[in-house]
Design an enzyme around this catalytic site. Structure first.
Site, PDB file in Angstrom:
ATOM      1  N   GLY A  71       0.829  -1.202   0.000  1.00  0.00           N
ATOM      2  CA  GLY A  71       0.000   0.000   0.000  1.00  0.00           C
ATOM      3  C   GLY A  71       0.861   1.249   0.000  1.00  0.00           C
ATOM      4  N   GLY A 119       0.011  -5.551   0.086  1.00  0.00           N
ATOM      5  CA  GLY A 119      -1.134  -5.368  -0.792  1.00  0.00           C
ATOM      6  C   GLY A 119      -0.953  -5.981  -2.170  1.00  0.00           C
ATOM      7  CD  GLU A 142       2.051  -6.729   5.377  1.00  0.00           C
ATOM      8  OE1 GLU A 142       2.620  -7.803   5.697  1.00  0.00           O
ATOM      9  OE2 GLU A 142       1.314  -6.608   4.401  1.00  0.00           O
ATOM     10  CG  ASP A 150      -3.352  -5.630   5.263  1.00  0.00           C
ATOM     11  OD1 ASP A 150      -2.379  -5.977   4.578  1.00  0.00           O
ATOM     12  OD2 ASP A 150      -3.940  -4.538   5.075  1.00  0.00           O
TER      13      ASP A 150
HETATM   14  C1  QUE Z   1       6.920  -3.512   5.027  1.00  0.00           C
HETATM   15  C2  QUE Z   1       5.818  -3.228   4.259  1.00  0.00           C
HETATM   16  C3  QUE Z   1       5.891  -2.357   3.170  1.00  0.00           C
HETATM   17  C4  QUE Z   1       7.137  -1.766   2.885  1.00  0.00           C
HETATM   18  C5  QUE Z   1       8.254  -2.059   3.651  1.00  0.00           C
HETATM   19  C6  QUE Z   1       8.123  -2.931   4.719  1.00  0.00           C
HETATM   20  C7  QUE Z   1       4.756  -2.015   2.348  1.00  0.00           C
HETATM   21  C8  QUE Z   1       4.963  -1.043   1.302  1.00  0.00           C
HETATM   22  C9  QUE Z   1       6.226  -0.502   1.081  1.00  0.00           C
HETATM   23  C10 QUE Z   1       6.498   0.498   0.081  1.00  0.00           C
HETATM   24  C11 QUE Z   1       7.652   0.438  -0.680  1.00  0.00           C
HETATM   25  C12 QUE Z   1       7.958   1.413  -1.625  1.00  0.00           C
HETATM   26  C13 QUE Z   1       7.102   2.493  -1.799  1.00  0.00           C
HETATM   27  C14 QUE Z   1       5.934   2.559  -1.035  1.00  0.00           C
HETATM   28  C15 QUE Z   1       5.646   1.585  -0.104  1.00  0.00           C
HETATM   29  O1  QUE Z   1       7.276  -0.882   1.844  1.00  0.00           O
HETATM   30  O2  QUE Z   1       3.631  -2.514   2.565  1.00  0.00           O
HETATM   31  O3  QUE Z   1       5.099   3.604  -1.216  1.00  0.00           O
HETATM   32  O4  QUE Z   1       7.381   3.471  -2.702  1.00  0.00           O
HETATM   33  O5  QUE Z   1       3.909  -0.677   0.555  1.00  0.00           O
HETATM   34  O6  QUE Z   1       9.212  -3.217   5.484  1.00  0.00           O
HETATM   35  O7  QUE Z   1       4.618  -3.787   4.573  1.00  0.00           O
END
Ligand code: QUE
Length: 355
Positions: A71, A119, A142, A150
């Site tokens: 997400g 997600g 997560e 989730d």
């Molecule tokens: C755990 C996570 C997520 C994560 C890193 C974690 C996650 C997620 C992102 C993410 C990565 C790059 C992006 C961004 C989000 O990193 O769910 O907007 O540009 O979306 O250690 O659950």
């Protein structure tokens, strides 16, 4: 057969013959899902379900790095800081989209190339045809950001062989193609250099049997996985009913991998670990995925109102110091009553599914 672009933007929408294609298109953010993207995907999937000219659906990600990182955590962080209702709208829309994909009557093919986290698992793991490649890196990481696996993942993880699902949910370990298939998160391996052939190959497919046969012709065996050989220590450690007991078994284990997993878990949110274990255990008694999504929604609303999730996003995404200060920061200070609160009904806000 030529291709038509129906919509350009954060979700690229294309058609080719009877194929309808949704491409997550925020490659700089590893295609992390925004509320707008989940709304767009839902609108098209609903329309195509009723459109006889639509045969098969293909979902993939733009860019070289993978399908989807999860997400849009930055948006959730900003919203939480300003008491904006975006998080509840995002999760409700996202979870309903996942369930729509799960029950879709036409074949849905998802290309789980590269990174598929959080997600990203939600938009792929319930599809009928889940394609992995030698670059697939699937994870539910997560708990490391003070949140929990989730998108209904507890339902699938609870049904993975032995205690593998508990291990993956707690540690967030990345797995490749063979282990993804072994754990029930993917179906078929196709080499990444063959992916470009898939759209034209599926352009005239209308049934799961046709899609399955076409994909099978391109499939090759994946490289061996690692999890099946690790079942002994994983099942021995993660069959425990409390996080404290899992830690004790890992400490006492003769397996180096068990000690490495323990070291990883000790850096994670103690609250998130306890929520995650209870979520996966509870999901074993559910008989439909909606029950897991409803439970996840309750937990998500509680997480966004609490401390650790915001602190985890801060440490990993915002300040990038990778040094979150969890509250409480010791397992023994997270009481059963504190965990119970995450599983209580959210009354008027309970997640509903139409149809
Ligand atoms: C755990 C996570 C997520 C994560 C890193 C974690 C996650 C997620 C992102 C993410 C990565 C790059 C992006 C961004 C989000 O990193 O769910 O907007 O540009 O979306 O250690 O659950």
């Amino acid at each position: 057969m030529s291709e038509t672009i129906l919509r350009d933007g954060d979700v690229l929408v294309r058609e080719r013959g009877a194929l309808r294609r949704l491409t997550l298109n925020r490659p700089k953010a590893l295609n992390a899902l925004t509320l707008d993207m989940t709304v767009t995907m839902t609108e098209y999937l609903r329309a195509w379900a009723k459109d006889d000219s639509a045969g098969t659906i293909l979902i993939d990600g733009a860019g070289e790095r993978g399908l989807c990182a999860g997400g849009d955590l930055r948006a959730l962080y900003d919203a939480a800081k300003s008491s904006d209702p975006l998080p509840q709208n995002f999760w409700a829309t996202e979870y309903r989209l996942n369930v729509l994909i799960a029950h879709y009557r036409k074949p849905v093919v998802v290309i789980m190339d590269g990174t598929v986290m959080g997600g990203g698992v939600g938009i792929s793991a319930y599809a009928a045809h889940r394609v992995v490649t030698e670059r697939s890196a699937i994870a539910m990481p997560e708990a490391g950001i003070g949140y929990f696996p989730d998108v209904g993942a507890s339902y699938l993880l609870a049904r993975a062989p032995g205690s593998l699902g508990t291990h993956l949910a707690l540690t967030g370990e990345r797995i490749g193609a063979a282990d993804g298939i072994y754990c029930g998160l993917a179906d078929i391996h196709i080499a990444a250099d063959k992916l470009a052939e898939i759209p034209s190959l599926l352009a005239d497919c209308r049934t799961r049997e046709e899609v399955q046969a076409r994909l099978a012709r391109m499939s090759t065996p994946p490289a061996s996985g690692k999890l099946s050989a690790a079942r002994a220590w994983i099942d021995a450690c993660y069959s425990a009913d409390a996080v404290e007991e899992i830690f004790a078994r890992q400490r006492a284990s003769s397996s180096e991998a068990a000690h490495a997993a323990l070291a990883a878990l000790q850096r994670m949110s103690p609250t998130a670990l306890k929520i995650t274990l209870r979520n996966v255990r509870a999901a074993l008694s559910f008989n439909e995925i909606e029950q897991s999504f409803r439970q996840d929604y309750r937990i998500s609303l509680k997480c966004i109102a609490g401390h650790d999730f915001i602190e985890g996003i801060r440490a990993v995404i915002v300040d990038k110091d990778r040094n979150p200060a969890w509250r409480p920061d010791r397992l023994e200070d997270v009481t059963p009553a504190m965990i119970d609160a995450y599983f209580k009904t959210v009354d008027d806000l309970e997640l509903k599914f139409d149809g």
